[in-house]
Design an enzyme around this catalytic site. Structure first.
Site, short mmCIF file in Angstrom:
data_model
loop_
_atom_site.label_atom_id
_atom_site.label_comp_id
_atom_site.label_asym_id
_atom_site.label_seq_id
_atom_site.Cartn_x
_atom_site.Cartn_y
_atom_site.Cartn_z
N GLY A 151 0.84 -1.20 0.00
CA GLY A 151 0.00 0.00 0.00
C GLY A 151 0.87 1.24 0.00
N ARG A 152 0.38 2.28 0.67
CA ARG A 152 1.11 3.55 0.70
C ARG A 152 2.52 3.37 1.26
NH1 ARG A 152 -4.55 5.26 2.46
NH2 ARG A 152 -4.01 3.81 4.11
N SER A 174 -5.04 -8.45 -3.70
CA SER A 174 -5.34 -8.15 -5.12
C SER A 174 -4.08 -7.59 -5.78
CB SER A 174 -6.46 -7.12 -5.19
OG SER A 174 -6.07 -5.93 -4.53
N ARG A 229 1.74 -4.55 12.42
CA ARG A 229 1.17 -4.76 13.74
C ARG A 229 1.69 -6.11 14.23
NH1 ARG A 229 0.26 -0.12 13.81
NH2 ARG A 229 -1.73 0.96 13.94
N ASP A 253 9.37 -3.73 15.11
CA ASP A 253 8.92 -2.46 15.68
C ASP A 253 7.64 -2.66 16.48
OD1 ASP A 253 8.87 0.40 16.01
OD2 ASP A 253 7.35 0.53 14.44
N GLU A 258 2.09 -5.46 22.87
CA GLU A 258 2.92 -4.31 23.27
C GLU A 258 2.17 -3.42 24.27
OE1 GLU A 258 3.58 -3.04 19.14
OE2 GLU A 258 2.40 -1.23 19.57
N HIS A 276 7.88 0.37 18.85
CA HIS A 276 6.84 1.00 18.01
C HIS A 276 7.19 2.47 17.73
CE1 HIS A 276 2.35 0.63 16.77
NE2 HIS A 276 2.98 1.49 15.98
P1 NAP Z 1 -2.61 0.77 2.96
O1 NAP Z 1 -2.18 1.83 1.99
O2 NAP Z 1 -4.04 0.55 3.20
O3 NAP Z 1 -1.93 -0.60 2.48
C1 NAP Z 1 -2.23 -1.84 3.03
C2 NAP Z 1 -1.73 -2.93 2.10
O4 NAP Z 1 -1.91 -4.19 2.73
C3 NAP Z 1 -2.46 -2.99 0.76
O5 NAP Z 1 -1.53 -3.19 -0.25
C4 NAP Z 1 -3.39 -4.19 0.89
O6 NAP Z 1 -3.62 -4.75 -0.39
C5 NAP Z 1 -2.56 -5.09 1.81
N1 NAP Z 1 -3.36 -6.03 2.58
C6 NAP Z 1 -4.45 -5.76 3.33
N2 NAP Z 1 -4.94 -6.90 3.85
C7 NAP Z 1 -4.15 -7.90 3.42
C8 NAP Z 1 -4.17 -9.31 3.58
N3 NAP Z 1 -5.10 -9.92 4.33
N4 NAP Z 1 -3.21 -10.04 2.97
C9 NAP Z 1 -2.27 -9.45 2.21
N5 NAP Z 1 -2.20 -8.11 2.01
C10 NAP Z 1 -3.14 -7.35 2.60
O7 NAP Z 1 -1.96 1.04 4.38
P2 NAP Z 1 -0.62 1.84 4.76
O8 NAP Z 1 -0.94 3.29 4.88
O9 NAP Z 1 0.49 1.40 3.87
O10 NAP Z 1 -0.40 1.28 6.26
C11 NAP Z 1 -0.29 -0.09 6.47
C12 NAP Z 1 -0.28 -0.44 7.94
O11 NAP Z 1 0.98 -0.13 8.50
C13 NAP Z 1 -1.25 0.33 8.83
O12 NAP Z 1 -2.56 -0.17 8.75
C14 NAP Z 1 -0.64 0.13 10.22
O13 NAP Z 1 -1.15 -1.05 10.81
C15 NAP Z 1 0.85 -0.05 9.92
N6 NAP Z 1 1.64 1.10 10.40
C16 NAP Z 1 2.57 0.92 11.35
C17 NAP Z 1 3.31 2.01 11.79
C18 NAP Z 1 4.36 1.85 12.85
O14 NAP Z 1 4.62 2.81 13.55
N7 NAP Z 1 5.01 0.70 12.94
C19 NAP Z 1 3.08 3.27 11.27
C20 NAP Z 1 2.12 3.41 10.29
C21 NAP Z 1 1.40 2.32 9.84
P3 NAP Z 1 -4.92 -5.66 -0.65
O15 NAP Z 1 -6.07 -4.89 -0.11
O16 NAP Z 1 -4.95 -5.86 -2.14
O17 NAP Z 1 -4.70 -6.94 0.06
C1 8YV Z 2 1.59 5.35 15.59
C2 8YV Z 2 0.96 3.68 13.78
O1 8YV Z 2 2.63 4.94 16.40
O2 8YV Z 2 -0.02 5.11 12.19
C3 8YV Z 2 -0.02 4.00 12.71
O3 8YV Z 2 -0.81 3.10 12.36
O4 8YV Z 2 1.09 2.59 14.20
C4 8YV Z 2 1.87 4.72 14.28
O5 8YV Z 2 2.12 5.73 13.37
C5 8YV Z 2 0.34 5.10 16.31
O6 8YV Z 2 -0.80 5.21 15.56
C6 8YV Z 2 0.27 6.08 17.48
O7 8YV Z 2 -0.79 5.81 18.28
#
Ligand code: NAP
Ligand code: 8YV
Length: 317
Positions: A151-152, A174, A229, A253, A258, A276
């Protein structure tokens, strides 16, 4: 709509957010451990700003709620379908954190491959003088990279990998219109790559998607990086695979429960663990906070929102 709608704040907001929220809303912070508060005052609030999701119980105790503005792009700690059914707009903070989280993912990969933590300890401890040069490590250059969730943020990681001369492949549900090879099967992708970056949403649909089979396919030389996650990886299976050497190493991370991290994981030498911090810089957190406030201001002005979650887009004109 009231000039200054009553807003319930969940968690501690950034100073930049506090100033903006106070300018547009009558803000009340949800008191922790006060069981009577919501029963007495829940009906007052039409808006929520949350730094840590919202439980079903709290949502149910807010009968006049119209918007939940959430800090973070992932919203697995909010029941967005239930909110949409009640006509409540849920907003999140996409895009403004793509680069930061991708940087953290790449940092973890570099730290694991080039053994930053133990080699730094070697320098500090005097081992360099006593034992000589630190053993050779492994390069990230020219590796085959698998991205789980393109995704993004996943696409930003993919772009950064181009700089290392990596071949990028990916698995999602997809197929995307991108110049990378698609794998419909995660185990097959794991078998073919040197590293997997996990960057899907959390929640039921991705629970333990990275299971023992996937990790064994990644193999003894393979590296798992999880910035999505903790729930997306079977943590117990991951610890067993790392202990037995069936999986080479991991950079993490995020964790299943957590801020608790299993002691067995902390004891392992072939992991790099961070708390995280994916988006946790002053600059990016300020941008996320600003987007929370932009959403609330738009709603206060005309009932709309800047970045509603997909489940709630139809509620925004
Ligand atoms: P996004 O643009 O919605 O991208 C999500 C991607 O995951 C899409 O390519 C989607 O494609 C795929 N996906 C969803 N369900 C799936 C499944 N069951 N199997 C395989 N692929 C799957 O989201 P994003 O903005 O990139 O963010 C993604 C996630 O990163 C967030 O939801 C959050 O949990 C995590 N995150 C973590 C941090 C951190 O601090 N560690 C920070 C920001 C975000 P399809 O729909 O085609 O499957
Ligand atoms: C933040 C995140 O740490 O954007 C997310 O999905 O996991 C992180 O950017 C979190 O949302 C802060 O509560």
């Amino acid at each position: 709509m009231a000039d200054r709608p009553a807003l319930l704040q969940i968690g501690k907001v950034l100073p930049t957010m506090a100033t903006r929220l106070d300018a547009g809303f009558e803000v009340t912070v949800l008191p922790e451990g006060d069981a009577d508060f919501l029963a007495a005052r829940g009906g007052e609030f039409t808006a929520v700003a949350t730094m840590k999701g919202i439980s079903d119980e709290v949502m149910a105790a807010l009968p006049n709620l119209k918007i939940i503005a959430s800090f973070g792009v992932g919203y697995d700690s909010i029941n967005a379908d239930a909110a949409a059914e009640r006509g409540i707009i849920v907003t999140h903070t996409p895009d403004v954190l793509n680069d930061e989280v991708a940087d953290t993912a790449i940092m973890l990969w570099l730290a694991v491959s080039k053994e930053l933590v133990p080699s730094e300890a070697w320098a500090r401890s005097g081992d360099w003088e006593a034992k000589g040069a630190y053993p050779l490590t492994r390069s990230v250059r020219g590796r085959k990279v698998g991205i789980l969730g393109l995704g993004r943020i996943g696409q930003t990681i993919a772009e950064m990998c181009q700089l290392f001369g990596n071949e990028v492949v990916y698995h999602t549900r997809s197929e995307k219109d991108v110049p990378y090879q698609y794998y419909g099967n995660l185990v097959e992708m794991a078998r073919d790559v040197d590293v997997i970056f996990v960057i899907t949403p959390g929640g039921a649909a991705t629970n333990k998607l990275v299971n023992a089979q996937v990790m064994e396919a990644l193999g003894p030389e393979g590296i798992l990086i999880n910035v999505a996650r903790g729930t997306v990886v079977d943590e117990t299976a991951m610890i067993a695979a790392l202990e037995s050497g069936k999986l080479g190493a991991a950079g993490l991370d995020v964790f299943e429960a957590e801020p608790k991290i299993p002691e067995a994981l902390k004891r392992l030498k072939n992991v790099v663990l961070v708390p995280h911090i994916g988006s946790a810089t002053v600059e990016t957190r300020d941008a996320m906070g600003a987007l929370v406030c932009d959403n609330l201001d738009r709603w206060r002005e005309n009932g709309g929102a800047v970045t509603p979650v997909p489940e709630c887009k139809h509620l925004v004109t």
